[in-house]
Scaffold this motif. Structure first.
Motif, PDB file in Angstrom:
ATOM      1  N   UNK A 116      18.741 -16.274  -7.532  1.00  0.00           N
ATOM      2  CA  UNK A 116      18.620 -14.814  -7.525  1.00  0.00           C
ATOM      3  C   UNK A 116      17.289 -14.450  -8.166  1.00  0.00           C
ATOM      4  N   UNK A 117      16.511 -13.644  -7.465  1.00  0.00           N
ATOM      5  CA  UNK A 117      15.196 -13.212  -7.935  1.00  0.00           C
ATOM      6  C   UNK A 117      15.281 -11.765  -8.408  1.00  0.00           C
ATOM      7  N   UNK A 118      14.937 -11.530  -9.676  1.00  0.00           N
ATOM      8  CA  UNK A 118      14.853 -10.172 -10.211  1.00  0.00           C
ATOM      9  C   UNK A 118      13.391  -9.754 -10.157  1.00  0.00           C
ATOM     10  N   UNK A 119      13.089  -8.783  -9.301  1.00  0.00           N
ATOM     11  CA  UNK A 119      11.710  -8.332  -9.144  1.00  0.00           C
ATOM     12  C   UNK A 119      11.486  -7.086 -10.002  1.00  0.00           C
ATOM     13  N   UNK A 120      10.651  -7.237 -11.027  1.00  0.00           N
ATOM     14  CA  UNK A 120      10.433  -6.162 -11.993  1.00  0.00           C
ATOM     15  C   UNK A 120       9.303  -5.233 -11.589  1.00  0.00           C
ATOM     16  N   UNK A 121       8.232  -5.780 -11.041  1.00  0.00           N
ATOM     17  CA  UNK A 121       7.036  -4.973 -10.791  1.00  0.00           C
ATOM     18  C   UNK A 121       6.619  -5.079  -9.330  1.00  0.00           C
ATOM     19  N   UNK A 122       5.685  -4.201  -8.957  1.00  0.00           N
ATOM     20  CA  UNK A 122       5.159  -4.208  -7.593  1.00  0.00           C
ATOM     21  C   UNK A 122       3.646  -4.364  -7.664  1.00  0.00           C
ATOM     22  N   UNK A 123       2.936  -3.438  -7.102  1.00  0.00           N
ATOM     23  CA  UNK A 123       1.478  -3.492  -7.112  1.00  0.00           C
ATOM     24  C   UNK A 123       0.952  -3.010  -8.463  1.00  0.00           C
ATOM     25  N   UNK A 124      -0.157  -3.586  -8.919  1.00  0.00           N
ATOM     26  CA  UNK A 124      -0.809  -3.110 -10.134  1.00  0.00           C
ATOM     27  C   UNK A 124      -2.215  -2.645  -9.758  1.00  0.00           C
ATOM     28  N   UNK A 125      -2.494  -1.347  -9.756  1.00  0.00           N
ATOM     29  CA  UNK A 125      -3.818  -0.843  -9.367  1.00  0.00           C
ATOM     30  C   UNK A 125      -4.823  -0.985 -10.507  1.00  0.00           C
ATOM     31  N   UNK A 126      -5.276  -2.210 -10.756  1.00  0.00           N
ATOM     32  CA  UNK A 126      -6.232  -2.463 -11.832  1.00  0.00           C
ATOM     33  C   UNK A 126      -7.503  -1.655 -11.627  1.00  0.00           C
ATOM     34  N   UNK A 127      -8.187  -1.377 -12.737  1.00  0.00           N
ATOM     35  CA  UNK A 127      -9.481  -0.697 -12.625  1.00  0.00           C
ATOM     36  C   UNK A 127     -10.541  -1.628 -12.034  1.00  0.00           C
ATOM     37  N   UNK A 128     -10.373  -2.930 -12.255  1.00  0.00           N
ATOM     38  CA  UNK A 128     -11.304  -3.919 -11.713  1.00  0.00           C
ATOM     39  C   UNK A 128     -10.998  -4.179 -10.239  1.00  0.00           C
ATOM     40  N   UNK A 129     -11.999  -4.024  -9.380  1.00  0.00           N
ATOM     41  CA  UNK A 129     -11.785  -4.154  -7.937  1.00  0.00           C
ATOM     42  C   UNK A 129     -11.334  -5.561  -7.547  1.00  0.00           C
ATOM     43  N   UNK A 130     -11.901  -6.574  -8.194  1.00  0.00           N
ATOM     44  CA  UNK A 130     -11.518  -7.954  -7.875  1.00  0.00           C
ATOM     45  C   UNK A 130     -10.053  -8.191  -8.209  1.00  0.00           C
ATOM     46  N   UNK A 131      -9.606  -7.704  -9.379  1.00  0.00           N
ATOM     47  CA  UNK A 131      -8.208  -7.890  -9.757  1.00  0.00           C
ATOM     48  C   UNK A 131      -7.276  -7.128  -8.819  1.00  0.00           C
ATOM     49  N   UNK A 132      -7.704  -5.929  -8.379  1.00  0.00           N
ATOM     50  CA  UNK A 132      -6.885  -5.180  -7.414  1.00  0.00           C
ATOM     51  C   UNK A 132      -6.720  -5.957  -6.123  1.00  0.00           C
ATOM     52  N   UNK A 160       9.875   0.073  -7.052  1.00  0.00           N
ATOM     53  CA  UNK A 160       9.559  -1.286  -6.609  1.00  0.00           C
ATOM     54  C   UNK A 160      10.368  -1.634  -5.362  1.00  0.00           C
ATOM     55  N   UNK A 161      11.632  -1.273  -5.363  1.00  0.00           N
ATOM     56  CA  UNK A 161      12.487  -1.535  -4.188  1.00  0.00           C
ATOM     57  C   UNK A 161      11.892  -0.907  -2.938  1.00  0.00           C
ATOM     58  N   UNK A 162      11.457   0.324  -3.031  1.00  0.00           N
ATOM     59  CA  UNK A 162      10.952   1.029  -1.857  1.00  0.00           C
ATOM     60  C   UNK A 162       9.653   0.413  -1.347  1.00  0.00           C
ATOM     61  N   UNK A 163       8.833  -0.121  -2.248  1.00  0.00           N
ATOM     62  CA  UNK A 163       7.578  -0.744  -1.821  1.00  0.00           C
ATOM     63  C   UNK A 163       7.823  -1.974  -0.959  1.00  0.00           C
ATOM     64  N   UNK A 164       8.928  -2.675  -1.229  1.00  0.00           N
ATOM     65  CA  UNK A 164       9.241  -3.908  -0.490  1.00  0.00           C
ATOM     66  C   UNK A 164      10.382  -3.695   0.506  1.00  0.00           C
ATOM     67  N   UNK A 165      10.582  -2.468   0.930  1.00  0.00           N
ATOM     68  CA  UNK A 165      11.718  -2.155   1.814  1.00  0.00           C
ATOM     69  C   UNK A 165      11.611  -2.843   3.174  1.00  0.00           C
TER      70      UNK A 165
END
Length: 358
Positions: A116-132, A160-165
């Motif tokens: 069972x996978x518990x997914x806590x986070x989704x996308x992280x819009x970092x300020x750094x373009x490379x990290x994004x 998070x659920x809706x992002x991976x729907x």
């Protein structure tokens, strides 16, 4: 049931995911299960009570460079994790992107163990373009295949659920909010001061740059930051900013009851446990719009603004304007009642065990 939990770190590391993993392990033990917990080893293994730690030797240069907690297990640690999966009846994996999570899911599939996978986070819009760009690539090439590969998936946030729907899951995913210990976190009639409280890891994604800009902009506001991490707020040298290390849950509960406001200008969150705990204590909350949408039924009680860490000054201006419009009276008691009735560790664990037993 012999249940192995896999997360990137143990609870003493101080991040939300590992704290949730600790709560779930304690409740699994309370419900009669035999538990092990595999995570990166940092010095001596922590005392986990009845849960047996499986320490994984890792290198963690990425966190030192970027603030991202991304430990990479050594080959010996990977073999140890594989053996731990083999010795279990079922596996719970916390978040998809960590190397230990990937290894654990592959091992569980190969060894025919329910995972069972518990997914806590989704996308992280970092300020750094490379990290994004790296985050977007990782979600496409790692997170989505992991979600497809798990027997069961739990989301702790509707955002998070809706992002991976659009992912094709093996079974219908569940939305299960993290629990709150209402024996500790509940309203108490204490006189509140004017402190604006932050609780969390001192890393970029938590919005520390926004808090620094806000504190410089508004010397009339008083801030208390509780946590630890690679960013050191004492180096800001601001007289209206105080810093405390990680606190015990009981001390945190009192801080929630005494502060004016919990401020969490973070990005890429699921549903931070500190928000749920603050709700249970009756503390007004100001967070990012995505965080406020994690529990649709709670959104009306949470003040929120759009967070842009690429422009902390403008974000701080929005936060300051919102603070000035907040009512002086506490939030309605219905908010704390909602937290007490909807955020339960026993309910969450029972649902997880039920899924793994199918």
């Amino acid at each position: 049931m012999r249940i192995l939990t896999v997360s990137h770190f143990f609870a003493p590391h101080g991040g939300g995911i590992e704290l949730v993993a600790g709560h779930l392990n304690r409740e699994l033990v309370a419900q009669g299960h035999d538990t092990q917990w595999a995570a990166a080893r940092e010095g001596a293994l922590p005392d986990l009570g009845a849960t047996r730690p499986v320490g994984l030797t890792c290198v963690n240069w990425l966190e030192r460079l970027t603030g991202l907690p991304m430990p990479i297990p050594t080959p010996a640690a990977i073999r140890r994790l594989w053996r731990a999966v083999a010795a279990s009846d079922a596996v719970i994996v916390h978040d998809a992107l960590y190397v230990s999570s990937i290894v654990a899911l592959i091992a569980a599939r190969r060894l025919r163990k329910p995972v069972l996978l518990i997914q806590h986070i989704a996308d992280i819009p970092f300020s750094n373009r490379l990290l994004r760009s790296l985050m977007a690539f990782a979600n496409t090439c790692v997170t989505r295949p992991m979600l497809r590969g798990a027997d069961h998936v739990v989301f702790i946030s509707a955002t998070v659920r809706d992002l991976f729907a659009d992912v094709r899951f093996r079974s219908a995913p569940q939305l299960l909010f993290n629990g709150v210990d209402t024996n500790l976190f509940h309203p108490v009639a204490l006189k509140r001061d004017e402190t604006i409280l932050f609780v969390g890891r001192f890393v970029e994604k938590k919005g520390l740059s926004v808090i620094a800009a806000l504190a410089r902009m508004r010397p009339d506001l008083r801030f208390l930051l509780v946590g630890r991490g690679p960013i050191d707020p004492t180096k800001w040298q601001l007289s209206n900013v105080s810093v405390l290390p990680q606190q015990t849950p009981a001390t945190l509960a009192n801080l929630y009851r005494q502060a004016r406001l919990l401020l969490l200008p973070s990005i890429g969150e699921g549903f931070p446990l500190v928000v749920q705990e603050a709700m249970a204590c009756g503390l007004r909350i100001l967070c990012g719009t995505d965080t406020a949408s994690a529990d649709p039924e709670a959104r009306s009680w949470l003040a929120h603004v759009m967070i842009d860490l690429a422009d902390p000054q403008q974000t701080a201006t929005r936060v300051a304007a919102t603070i000035d419009t907040l009512p002086c009276v506490p939030p309605p008691r219905a908010m704390a009642d909602h937290a007490a009735s909807h955020y339960s560790w026993p309910v969450m664990v029972s649902a997880i065990v039920s899924a793994l037993s199918r």
